[in-house]
Design an enzyme around this catalytic site. Sequence first.
Site, PDB file in Angstrom:
ATOM      1  N   ARG A  12      21.651  39.915  32.124  1.00 13.07           N
ATOM      2  CA  ARG A  12      22.808  41.234  31.432  1.00 13.07           C
ATOM      3  C   ARG A  12      22.878  42.069  32.381  1.00 13.07           C
ATOM      4  O   ARG A  12      23.684  43.565  32.450  1.00 13.07           O
ATOM      5  CB  ARG A  12      21.947  41.850  30.215  1.00 13.07           C
TER       6      ARG A  12
ATOM      7  N   LYS B 211      35.031  45.196  41.368  1.00 14.61           N
ATOM      8  CA  LYS B 211      36.223  43.881  40.411  1.00 14.61           C
ATOM      9  C   LYS B 211      35.495  42.650  41.061  1.00 14.61           C
ATOM     10  O   LYS B 211      35.601  42.292  41.756  1.00 14.61           O
ATOM     11  CB  LYS B 211      37.325  44.085  40.763  1.00 14.61           C
TER      12      LYS B 211
ATOM     13  N   GLU C  54      47.278  43.558  52.954  1.00 14.70           N
ATOM     14  CA  GLU C  54      46.273  44.788  52.067  1.00 14.70           C
ATOM     15  C   GLU C  54      45.345  46.438  52.669  1.00 14.70           C
ATOM     16  O   GLU C  54      46.017  47.355  52.747  1.00 14.70           O
ATOM     17  CB  GLU C  54      45.200  44.187  51.379  1.00 14.70           C
TER      18      GLU C  54
ATOM     19  N   LYS D  62      40.525  53.202  49.366  1.00 14.68           N
ATOM     20  CA  LYS D  62      39.869  53.001  47.854  1.00 14.68           C
ATOM     21  C   LYS D  62      39.292  53.095  47.729  1.00 14.68           C
ATOM     22  O   LYS D  62      38.871  52.828  46.131  1.00 14.68           O
ATOM     23  CB  LYS D  62      39.589  51.116  48.313  1.00 14.68           C
TER      24      LYS D  62
ATOM     25  N   GLU E 295      40.585  51.329  35.883  1.00 13.89           N
ATOM     26  CA  GLU E 295      42.127  50.793  36.085  1.00 13.89           C
ATOM     27  C   GLU E 295      42.669  51.976  34.679  1.00 13.89           C
ATOM     28  O   GLU E 295      43.722  50.733  34.094  1.00 13.89           O
ATOM     29  CB  GLU E 295      42.335  49.291  36.109  1.00 13.89           C
TER      30      GLU E 295
ATOM     31  N   ARG F  68      44.369  53.381  40.148  1.00  7.96           N
ATOM     32  CA  ARG F  68      43.764  52.274  40.578  1.00  7.96           C
ATOM     33  C   ARG F  68      45.155  50.649  39.998  1.00  7.96           C
ATOM     34  O   ARG F  68      45.177  50.374  41.306  1.00  7.96           O
ATOM     35  CB  ARG F  68      42.493  51.897  39.880  1.00  7.96           C
TER      36      ARG F  68
ATOM     37  N   ASN G  46      48.030  47.718  42.988  1.00 14.74           N
ATOM     38  CA  ASN G  46      48.401  46.183  42.591  1.00 14.74           C
ATOM     39  C   ASN G  46      50.066  46.924  43.126  1.00 14.74           C
ATOM     40  O   ASN G  46      50.470  45.325  42.907  1.00 14.74           O
ATOM     41  CB  ASN G  46      48.797  46.221  41.053  1.00 14.74           C
TER      42      ASN G  46
ATOM     43  N   HIS H 120      51.903  42.738  43.884  1.00 15.75           N
ATOM     44  CA  HIS H 120      51.038  42.248  43.841  1.00 15.75           C
ATOM     45  C   HIS H 120      51.582  41.089  42.541  1.00 15.75           C
ATOM     46  O   HIS H 120      51.471  40.208  42.693  1.00 15.75           O
ATOM     47  CB  HIS H 120      49.745  42.400  43.170  1.00 15.75           C
TER      48      HIS H 120
ATOM     49  N   HIS I  75      52.284  37.664  43.676  1.00 18.61           N
ATOM     50  CA  HIS I  75      51.795  36.531  42.394  1.00 18.61           C
ATOM     51  C   HIS I  75      52.593  35.674  41.660  1.00 18.61           C
ATOM     52  O   HIS I  75      52.148  35.182  41.833  1.00 18.61           O
ATOM     53  CB  HIS I  75      50.369  37.365  40.645  1.00 18.61           C
TER      54      HIS I  75
ATOM     55  N   HIS J  78      46.708  34.775  49.421  1.00 16.53           N
ATOM     56  CA  HIS J  78      47.206  36.234  48.521  1.00 16.53           C
ATOM     57  C   HIS J  78      47.677  36.593  49.191  1.00 16.53           C
ATOM     58  O   HIS J  78      48.666  37.461  49.185  1.00 16.53           O
ATOM     59  CB  HIS J  78      45.706  36.265  48.407  1.00 16.53           C
TER      60      HIS J  78
HETATM   61  P1  NAD Z   1      38.305  33.456  50.848  1.00 18.23           P
HETATM   62  O1  NAD Z   1      37.016  34.299  50.352  1.00 18.23           O
HETATM   63  O2  NAD Z   1      38.564  32.074  50.363  1.00 18.23           O
HETATM   64  O3  NAD Z   1      37.491  33.571  52.356  1.00 18.23           O
HETATM   65  C1  NAD Z   1      39.015  32.929  53.687  1.00 18.23           C
HETATM   66  C2  NAD Z   1      38.447  31.550  54.077  1.00 18.23           C
HETATM   67  O4  NAD Z   1      37.523  32.787  55.293  1.00 18.23           O
HETATM   68  C3  NAD Z   1      37.758  30.929  53.981  1.00 18.23           C
HETATM   69  O5  NAD Z   1      37.855  29.192  54.234  1.00 18.23           O
HETATM   70  C4  NAD Z   1      36.448  31.118  54.561  1.00 18.23           C
HETATM   71  O6  NAD Z   1      35.779  30.193  54.684  1.00 18.23           O
HETATM   72  C5  NAD Z   1      36.509  31.632  55.855  1.00 18.23           C
HETATM   73  N1  NAD Z   1      35.880  32.667  56.673  1.00 18.23           N
HETATM   74  C6  NAD Z   1      35.405  34.198  56.069  1.00 18.23           C
HETATM   75  N2  NAD Z   1      34.580  34.759  56.901  1.00 18.23           N
HETATM   76  C7  NAD Z   1      34.869  34.402  57.243  1.00 18.23           C
HETATM   77  C8  NAD Z   1      34.719  34.650  59.265  1.00 18.23           C
HETATM   78  N3  NAD Z   1      33.835  35.798  59.571  1.00 18.23           N
HETATM   79  N4  NAD Z   1      34.785  33.523  59.655  1.00 18.23           N
HETATM   80  C9  NAD Z   1      35.312  32.769  59.729  1.00 18.23           C
HETATM   81  N5  NAD Z   1      35.561  32.024  58.566  1.00 18.23           N
HETATM   82  C10 NAD Z   1      35.301  32.657  57.456  1.00 18.23           C
HETATM   83  O7  NAD Z   1      39.496  34.802  50.931  1.00 18.23           O
HETATM   84  P2  NAD Z   1      39.714  36.499  51.035  1.00 18.23           P
HETATM   85  O8  NAD Z   1      41.054  36.431  51.683  1.00 18.23           O
HETATM   86  O9  NAD Z   1      38.849  36.996  52.187  1.00 18.23           O
HETATM   87  O10 NAD Z   1      39.633  36.652  49.186  1.00 18.23           O
HETATM   88  C11 NAD Z   1      40.505  35.904  49.025  1.00 18.23           C
HETATM   89  C12 NAD Z   1      40.083  36.280  46.869  1.00 18.23           C
HETATM   90  O11 NAD Z   1      39.847  37.536  46.887  1.00 18.23           O
HETATM   91  C13 NAD Z   1      40.864  35.934  46.192  1.00 18.23           C
HETATM   92  O12 NAD Z   1      40.145  34.885  45.316  1.00 18.23           O
HETATM   93  C14 NAD Z   1      40.989  36.949  45.176  1.00 18.23           C
HETATM   94  O13 NAD Z   1      41.673  37.044  43.952  1.00 18.23           O
HETATM   95  C15 NAD Z   1      40.597  37.750  45.588  1.00 18.23           C
HETATM   96  N6  NAD Z   1      40.321  39.082  45.976  1.00 18.23           N
HETATM   97  C16 NAD Z   1      39.720  40.745  45.228  1.00 18.23           C
HETATM   98  C17 NAD Z   1      40.060  41.931  44.208  1.00 18.23           C
HETATM   99  C18 NAD Z   1      38.855  42.550  43.912  1.00 18.23           C
HETATM  100  O14 NAD Z   1      38.978  43.319  43.880  1.00 18.23           O
HETATM  101  N7  NAD Z   1      37.829  42.045  43.472  1.00 18.23           N
HETATM  102  C19 NAD Z   1      40.938  42.654  45.257  1.00 18.23           C
HETATM  103  C20 NAD Z   1      41.384  41.183  46.612  1.00 18.23           C
HETATM  104  C21 NAD Z   1      41.373  40.197  46.393  1.00 18.23           C
HETATM  105  N1  GLY Z   2      42.582  44.620  44.244  1.00 16.41           N
HETATM  106  C1  GLY Z   2      42.930  45.353  43.453  1.00 16.41           C
HETATM  107  C2  GLY Z   2      41.687  46.804  42.514  1.00 16.41           C
HETATM  108  O1  GLY Z   2      40.763  46.574  43.150  1.00 16.41           O
HETATM  109  O2  GLY Z   2      41.811  47.670  41.584  1.00 16.41           O
END
Ligand code: NAD
Ligand code: GLY
Length: 369
Positions: A121, A143, A185, A227, A237, A242, A246, A249, A253, A267
Amino acid sequence: MSVTRVELAGRAYEVRVGGGLLADVAGQCGALLRKQIVPIITDSNVARHWQEAVSTSLRSAGHEPHFLVLDPGEAAKSWAVLEQVTSWLLAQEVERGDHILALGGGVIGDLTGFAAAILKRGCGFVQLPTTLLAQVDSSVGGKTAINTGAGKNLIGAFHQPALVLADLDTLATLPPRELAAGYAEVIKYGILGDPAFFNWCETNGAKVMAGERAAQEYAVDQSVAAKARIVAEDERETTGARALLNLGHTFGHALEAETGFSNRLLHGEGVALGMVLAARYSARKTYISQTDAARISAAIASSGLPTDVAALGLSCTGQALAAHMLHDKKMDAGTLPFVLLRGIGEAFLDKAVALDDVAAFLDEELAAG
Ligand code: NAD
Ligand code: GLY
């Protein structure tokens, strides 16, 4: 090192930005790591570059690092991998007061954060973001989510980390395409609410991409501060503050969905194209000038990000892209709020956008070029 606090009543936490943070992860986490065994979720790309530094720091402080190394990629944000992660964490005998380390990009952060949210939990976790995108966006704000067949990030929870350590050294091992995707971003914060930071991005985007430390540090610091401010104002949100994050996005998307959420369009690349479309659509509605829309597009292009939707070579209609938007989780009582612009640094939520008009606009964009 710079420190920004995310001010949430009773759950405030620090985002520390600087070099050498992973090599000192035990010292940085301090009392958050209260047991000998420290569970760490990561992926194999990140492990190749950063597992040793993290292990060495933890071992030298008397801890025993236990790693779960997953395959890289978006597919890890699934029910199957969530089950694998939670089963592994239970086998590690993680308790509520413990902290799991999430070492990686947004995929690892979102997945580990959600596992932490539901394990017993809710237990603690620390974000160790290793992509630019994760450092400036996903690791801050709580998130967490996985994807299902019905769409991205549809199953999740708000669950704040106890600490975020954004180690700028990790950006040196990141593939350039991933660095650029994260930069989308960064520039977003300027376009949506900070004209001075947008001006800075216009002239410094290339330096961030070239790996200049001072430029990267400024970009991450400014983004984290923006942020943190927005999350503290509207954690869940609900007020609209917040939702401005987007920007780009909804359009992005739809493009990601049309390209199958694949490597064809990362992304951040979708967000870059989406921000260009949001700016051009705002100009079409005469909210901003064509000159401002062109300035936004040029600033995004200067970091090597895509700005031309027609160049994607999609064989779909504007109507098909608009249909993807109907499955957006931001749909609210039958309407889809769009983040549009009244000026650079002046985003607002438009709840009265007609999807047919968006589809007609997208038809023109798909045919242009
Ligand atoms: P990711 O985590 O897939 O990383 C991108 C690539 O880089 C992967 O292949 C990873 O293995 C590699 N990598 C990571 N760090 C590295 C490093 N230092 N050196 C070498 N390789 C490295 O992608 P991302 O772009 O970091 O994240 C995308 C995800 O984030 C999506 O799922 C998206 O939905 C999510 N997201 C979440 C939020 C939120 O608020 N929670 C906001 C934006 C995006
Ligand atoms: N990436 C959008 C948020 O965190 O609200």
